[in-house]
Design a protein around this motif. Structure first.
Motif, PDB file in Angstrom:
ATOM      1  N   PHE A  60       0.744  -1.089  -0.108  1.00  0.00           N
ATOM      2  CA  PHE A  60       0.114  -0.136  -0.008  1.00  0.00           C
ATOM      3  C   PHE A  60       0.876   1.338   0.185  1.00  0.00           C
ATOM      4  N   TYR A  61       0.567   2.179  -0.835  1.00  0.00           N
ATOM      5  CA  TYR A  61       1.593   3.463  -1.205  1.00  0.00           C
ATOM      6  C   TYR A  61       0.639   4.370  -1.135  1.00  0.00           C
ATOM      7  N   LYS A  62       0.813   5.529  -0.001  1.00  0.00           N
ATOM      8  CA  LYS A  62       0.069   6.630   0.021  1.00  0.00           C
ATOM      9  C   LYS A  62       0.985   7.924  -0.432  1.00  0.00           C
ATOM     10  N   CYS A  63       0.387   8.770  -1.215  1.00  0.00           N
ATOM     11  CA  CYS A  63       0.684  10.192  -1.502  1.00  0.00           C
ATOM     12  C   CYS A  63       0.106  11.183  -0.727  1.00  0.00           C
ATOM     13  N   ARG A  64       0.747  11.752   0.040  1.00  0.00           N
ATOM     14  CA  ARG A  64       0.399  13.037   0.839  1.00  0.00           C
ATOM     15  C   ARG A  64       1.086  14.171   0.697  1.00  0.00           C
ATOM     16  N   GLN A  65       0.146  15.438   0.909  1.00  0.00           N
ATOM     17  CA  GLN A  65       1.006  16.646   0.557  1.00  0.00           C
ATOM     18  C   GLN A  65       1.067  17.410   2.128  1.00  0.00           C
ATOM     19  N   TYR A  66       1.872  18.194   2.462  1.00  0.00           N
ATOM     20  CA  TYR A  66       2.292  18.922   3.544  1.00  0.00           C
ATOM     21  C   TYR A  66       2.503  20.194   3.177  1.00  0.00           C
ATOM     22  N   VAL A  67       2.074  21.309   3.545  1.00  0.00           N
ATOM     23  CA  VAL A  67       2.637  22.623   3.716  1.00  0.00           C
ATOM     24  C   VAL A  67       2.800  23.253   4.995  1.00  0.00           C
ATOM     25  N   ASN A  68       4.040  23.597   5.263  1.00  0.00           N
ATOM     26  CA  ASN A  68       4.191  24.350   6.674  1.00  0.00           C
ATOM     27  C   ASN A  68       3.980  23.136   7.655  1.00  0.00           C
ATOM     28  N   GLY A  69       4.038  21.780   7.566  1.00  0.00           N
ATOM     29  CA  GLY A  69       3.795  20.999   8.442  1.00  0.00           C
ATOM     30  C   GLY A  69       2.242  20.581   8.670  1.00  0.00           C
ATOM     31  N   GLN A  70       1.242  21.078   7.789  1.00  0.00           N
ATOM     32  CA  GLN A  70      -0.129  20.750   7.687  1.00  0.00           C
ATOM     33  C   GLN A  70      -0.265  19.948   6.651  1.00  0.00           C
ATOM     34  N   LYS A  71      -1.222  18.917   6.654  1.00  0.00           N
ATOM     35  CA  LYS A  71      -1.529  18.088   5.740  1.00  0.00           C
ATOM     36  C   LYS A  71      -2.452  18.838   4.757  1.00  0.00           C
ATOM     37  N   GLN A  72      -2.474  18.665   3.520  1.00  0.00           N
ATOM     38  CA  GLN A  72      -3.292  19.251   2.415  1.00  0.00           C
ATOM     39  C   GLN A  72      -3.992  18.379   1.582  1.00  0.00           C
ATOM     40  N   GLY A  73      -5.364  18.551   1.755  1.00  0.00           N
ATOM     41  CA  GLY A  73      -6.153  18.030   0.818  1.00  0.00           C
ATOM     42  C   GLY A  73      -6.297  16.265   1.015  1.00  0.00           C
ATOM     43  N   PRO A  74      -7.002  15.577   0.212  1.00  0.00           N
ATOM     44  CA  PRO A  74      -7.131  14.007   0.462  1.00  0.00           C
ATOM     45  C   PRO A  74      -5.877  13.397   0.001  1.00  0.00           C
ATOM     46  N   ASP A  75      -5.648  12.129   0.476  1.00  0.00           N
ATOM     47  CA  ASP A  75      -4.444  11.375  -0.075  1.00  0.00           C
ATOM     48  C   ASP A  75      -4.889  10.624  -1.350  1.00  0.00           C
ATOM     49  N   ALA A  76      -3.679  10.208  -2.016  1.00  0.00           N
ATOM     50  CA  ALA A  76      -3.792   9.606  -3.311  1.00  0.00           C
ATOM     51  C   ALA A  76      -3.197   8.138  -2.908  1.00  0.00           C
ATOM     52  N   ASP A  77      -4.009   7.159  -2.704  1.00  0.00           N
ATOM     53  CA  ASP A  77      -3.750   5.988  -2.230  1.00  0.00           C
ATOM     54  C   ASP A  77      -3.471   4.835  -3.651  1.00  0.00           C
TER      55      ASP A  77
END
Length: 262
Positions: free
Chosen positions: A102-119
């Motif tokens: 299982f691979y998860k692409c996640r976005q962080y800006v200034n330490g805060q999670k942005q939007g939904p994950d791409a699994d």
């Protein structure tokens, strides 16, 4: 009454869209070992400095950060086979059966999670060759054997899923088959012994036969279908060369990315 039904349908469509936005995109990618694969990151921002790729092989296992802040983690065993594309997709070269999971692409800006994950769920099809008259075995696409010897080809699907292999097969989600060059199921030929087995995560189908002189250039193919659609396959062709026999010419056909329905 018709207007009310239309409103109900519209409400379901809107709710489905909202849920998709919350949970993110879930893709299943099928590939054979030895091939290269690209895992899409559908939630990437303007650049990859905000991108993190995490990996889990088993449910409830500790996750591993493969990419953090757009930078590859060199502490992982396979970091040399990983690379990040300009659109933040993850490339894996020379895929092995150890890469499934299982691979998860996640976005962080200034330490805060942005939007939904791409699994992304990566499923790996792997074939190994065993000579039953010898203690040696090999997973190479070229294995020296000779006519008259009994050979077993073991085709194994490695998957990350909550469902057992038996459940997935019985529900018709997918099927593993050994077929000939014409695509005919080899279970219909008494010359071949086809056996299926499984555990919680892996599905296995083996082909055992005794090689004949006329097997030169004969092709056997292990294929995976999902709802009667071919997803990926591995082909082995027997090549005779003097007194030696080679299994060679490995070929994989891959179709990737179908919406989460496992």
């Amino acid at each position: 009454m018709a207007d009310k039904c239309d409103l109900c349908l519209l409400g379901l469509i809107i709710l489905s869209s909202l849920l998709t936005g919350i949970s993110g995109v879930k893709d299943h990618v099928f590939i054979s070992s030895g091939e290269n694969v690209r895992l899409s990151c559908n939630n990437a921002l303007s650049d990859c400095k905000s991108t993190t790729w995490n990996y889990n092989r088993f449910r409830h296992s500790a996750g591993v950060a493969l990419i953090a802040g757009g930078i590859k983690n060199k502490d992982t065993e396979r970091h040399e086979r990983l690379s990040l594309e300009s659109d933040c997709s993850l490339n894996i070269k020379n895929v092995t059966e150890e890469d499934y999971g299982f691979y998860k692409c996640r976005q962080y800006v200034n330490g805060q999670k942005q939007g939904p994950d791409a699994d992304v769920f990566l499923h790996v099809l792997h074939v190994s060759v065993s000579l039953t008259s010898s203690s040696s075995s090999s997973s190479s696409s070229q294995t020296e054997i000779s006519p008259g010897r009994s050979v077993t080809l073991s085709c194994q699907l490695y998957s990350y899923t909550v469902y057992s292999c038996d459940d997935r097969v019985s529900s018709g989600r997918f099927e593993l088959l050994w077929v000939n060059q014409a695509g005919v199921d080899l279970k219909t030929d008494s010359r071949y012994q086809i056996l299926s087995s499984s555990d919680q995560y892996h599905c296995i189908i083996t082909l055992t036969t005794t090689l004949l002189n006329e097997d030169n250039n004969r092709e056997w193919r292990c294929q995976l279908t999902h709802r009667n659609q071919l997803e990926t396959s591995v082909r082995y062709t027997v090549k005779y060369s003097g007194e030696k026999t080679l299994f060679s010419d490995r070929f994989v056909k891959t179709f990737t990315h179908w919406l989460y329905s496992f």
